[in-house]
Design a protein around this motif. Structure first.
Motif, mmCIF file in Angstrom:
data_model
loop_
_atom_site.group_PDB
_atom_site.id
_atom_site.type_symbol
_atom_site.label_atom_id
_atom_site.label_comp_id
_atom_site.label_asym_id
_atom_site.label_seq_id
_atom_site.Cartn_x
_atom_site.Cartn_y
_atom_site.Cartn_z
ATOM 1 N N ILE A 458 -31.748 1.737 39.091
ATOM 2 C CA ILE A 458 -33.030 1.171 38.666
ATOM 3 C C ILE A 458 -33.574 1.940 37.473
ATOM 4 O O ILE A 458 -34.037 1.353 36.484
ATOM 5 C CB ILE A 458 -34.031 1.184 39.835
ATOM 6 C CG1 ILE A 458 -33.578 0.203 40.922
ATOM 7 C CG2 ILE A 458 -35.430 0.841 39.355
ATOM 8 C CD1 ILE A 458 -34.388 0.283 42.196
ATOM 9 N N ALA A 462 -34.395 -0.667 34.527
ATOM 10 C CA ALA A 462 -35.616 -1.466 34.647
ATOM 11 C C ALA A 462 -36.758 -0.974 33.786
ATOM 12 O O ALA A 462 -37.137 0.199 33.824
ATOM 13 C CB ALA A 462 -36.060 -1.521 36.107
ATOM 14 N N VAL A 465 -40.666 -1.870 37.570
ATOM 15 C CA VAL A 465 -40.186 -1.815 38.956
ATOM 16 C C VAL A 465 -41.293 -2.309 39.868
ATOM 17 O O VAL A 465 -42.426 -1.822 39.790
ATOM 18 C CB VAL A 465 -39.775 -0.382 39.369
ATOM 19 C CG1 VAL A 465 -39.178 -0.392 40.780
ATOM 20 C CG2 VAL A 465 -38.794 0.215 38.375
ATOM 21 N N LEU A 486 -40.350 7.016 40.924
ATOM 22 C CA LEU A 486 -39.580 5.926 41.512
ATOM 23 C C LEU A 486 -39.211 6.218 42.958
ATOM 24 O O LEU A 486 -39.413 5.380 43.859
ATOM 25 C CB LEU A 486 -38.316 5.685 40.681
ATOM 26 C CG LEU A 486 -37.345 4.608 41.196
ATOM 27 C CD1 LEU A 486 -38.029 3.260 41.281
ATOM 28 C CD2 LEU A 486 -36.124 4.534 40.280
#
Length: 494
Positions: A458, A462, A465, A486
């Motif tokens: 991710i 990204a 998110v 994250l």
């Protein structure tokens, strides 16, 4: 000392498939009570080596000793000679969908047999319930295997192997379909059995798992051993990746091509992910944006993605595009083996399936010239490596199979790509190629929705998110978020 003697010794193991030499005189040793990680990129020979070890595939040359059983390989089957010494958990669960959980678990287990080979169903159900309770599995022993999700099916396959009581167990990509909680459960069981003297051969493309569970590492490249029996403490992720690739591997970083000044390509308005959801989800995808749906398994991210892709109907609300009509969407499904490709068909046919109407004439017949040009372009764009476009996809490495799935998703020139677990079961090199492909699609103005349980994946992809929990969007990260941000949000800490 028992923990110093080898439980598995393989010498001069070779295997050829047609014109491809998958293994070239490999030596491999596993010690008693050891977790031995076998690493390498797709096509390096890992799965072939463990398949020759278990007898699933017969080695052409060499000798194999497991516990007190030794075979001299000459291409002839020998699985029956060693089946009491080794269990092999393959990447794809080998369960019978129309049998119950209990029946699948004890299909090969003599502990549930009565006189004359008859099965005691009461004993089988009792032992199955005890095993499920030990693994904290909230499923019924009487449930049909075909009704279970991918993660549960994978755990059942592992439980079946672990319950056989063999001294050696092969785990080939065991965590590919597991949630983080299920992974930790598996690791606890592996460590407990290791303490009892059971040996494991562990294959994974998730290199962080190697440092959590393994003692020793062997690395293959192009059918040869390039690092043999190295203590895991002497290695790091970067060194392993370089040895697997044969060159220095650069870790890519995310780039942002989001066009905030343009209308959204895809919009969810008041969408109900679950039947009992009180509040609907509002969500949109901008041109050039790569947005990741993250959160716990079962929290709703997979269901939302499938609704966005048009594969599930929302319980309420609607999904629309900028002009009121749905955009063309390309889907990369979670499990490529189950729904991503048809193994017996070639690359050309598998890719063309994604755009039959686009490649057909007025009477419905495929325009072969158009098909060859379009599929050839997509195979080049996704970097599919095959002997030809007619090669059966089942013969390709896992990374190239996944690239074929991507090519099929792009066949209809979509405006939005929805990719669930886009790099599951592929090596570090193929991952970087797929990441580059997704960034390239975003740079051309496509919207990309990624569903992943991997924080590192991710973070590399990204721009935004969205954390999905209990059918709701509970948190969001944009721009220059950190890995710490994250992880804390994915774990529900903040």
């Amino acid at each position: 000392m028992e923990n110093k003697r080898p439980i598995v010794e393989m010498r001069n193991i070779s295997k050829t498939f047609g014109s491809t030499r998958a293994l070239k005189g490999v030596d491999f040793t596993v010690m008693h009570g050891e977790v031995h990680a076998l690493l390498g990129r797709n096509g390096a020979g890992k799965s072939t080596l463990v398949s020759t070890m278990s007898g699933l595939v017969a080695s052409d040359t060499g000798t194999i000793r497991i516990a007190d059983t030794e075979v001299v390989a000459n291409g002839q089957p020998y699985a029956a000679k060693i089946r009491d010494d080794i269990a092999h958990v393959q990447q794809t669960p080998q369960l019978f969908n129309l049998l119950t959980v209990a029946e699948n678990l004890f299909l090969e287990n003599p502990s549930v047999q009565k006189r004359f080979g008859l099965v005691s169903h009461n004993r089988m159900r009792t032992q199955a319930r005890a095993l499920l309770e030990k693994w904290n599995m909230d499923i019924r022993a009487e449930a049909l295997a075909g009704e279970l999700g991918a993660g549960t099916r994978q755990l059942l396959e592992i439980m079946k192997a672990l319950s056989r009581g063999v001294p050696v167990i092969i785990l080939d990509e065991p965590t590919a379909a597991l949630s983080n909680a299920e992974k930790h459960l598996l690791f606890e069981q592996v460590k407990a059995l290791k303490a009892l003297g059971i040996s494991f051969i562990y294959i994974s493309h998730h290199l962080d798992e190697v440092f959590e569970v393994a003692d020793t590492v062997t690395i293959l490249r192009d059918g040869l051993v390039v690092k043999e029996r190295e203590a895991v403490g002497n290695l790091n992720v970067e060194l392993i990746a370089d040895l697997m690739m044969g060159e220095k591997t650069a870790r890519s970083v995310r780039s942002d091509h989001t066009r905030y000044d343009a209308p959204a390509l895809l919009r969810a308005i008041g969408v109900g992910i679950y039947p009992v959801a009180e509040l609907g989800v509002d969500f949109q995808v901008q041109p050039g944006e790569i947005v990741a749906l993250a959160g716990p398994v079962g929290g709703g991210k997979e269901a939302l993605a499938m609704m966005l892709a048009g594969q599930l109907t929302p319980y309420k609300g609607k999904i629309t595009g900028a002009d009121g009509s749905l955009p063309t969407i390309g889907l990369v499904p979670t499990d490529r083996h189950a729904s991503g490709y048809v193994g017996m068909l070639g690359v050309r046919e598998n890719v063309a399936i994604g755009g039959l109407d686009l490649l057909s004439g007025r009477l419905g017949f495929i325009n072969r010239e158009k098909e060859a040009s379009h599929v050839g372009h997509l195979a080049t764009q996704t970097n599919v490596i095959a002997s030809s476009l007619e090669q059966a996809v089942s013969q390709l490495s896992g990374g190239n199979q996944q690239k074929v799935v991507f090519a099929r998703a792009l066949c209809h020139n979509p405006q939005v790509v929805v990719a669930l677990s886009p790099t599951r079961g592929v090596d570090v090199g193929a991952k970087e190629q797929l990441y580059a492909l997704l960034r390239d699609l975003a740079s051309k103005g496509l919207g990309v929705v990624v569903v992943s349980d991997e924080e590192d994946e991710i973070a590399q992809l990204a721009n935004r998110v969205v954390i999905v929990f209990e059918g709701k969007l509970v948190a969001e990260l944009r721009g220059d978020y950190t890995m710490k941000d994250l992880i804390l949000r994915m774990e529900g800490v903040i």
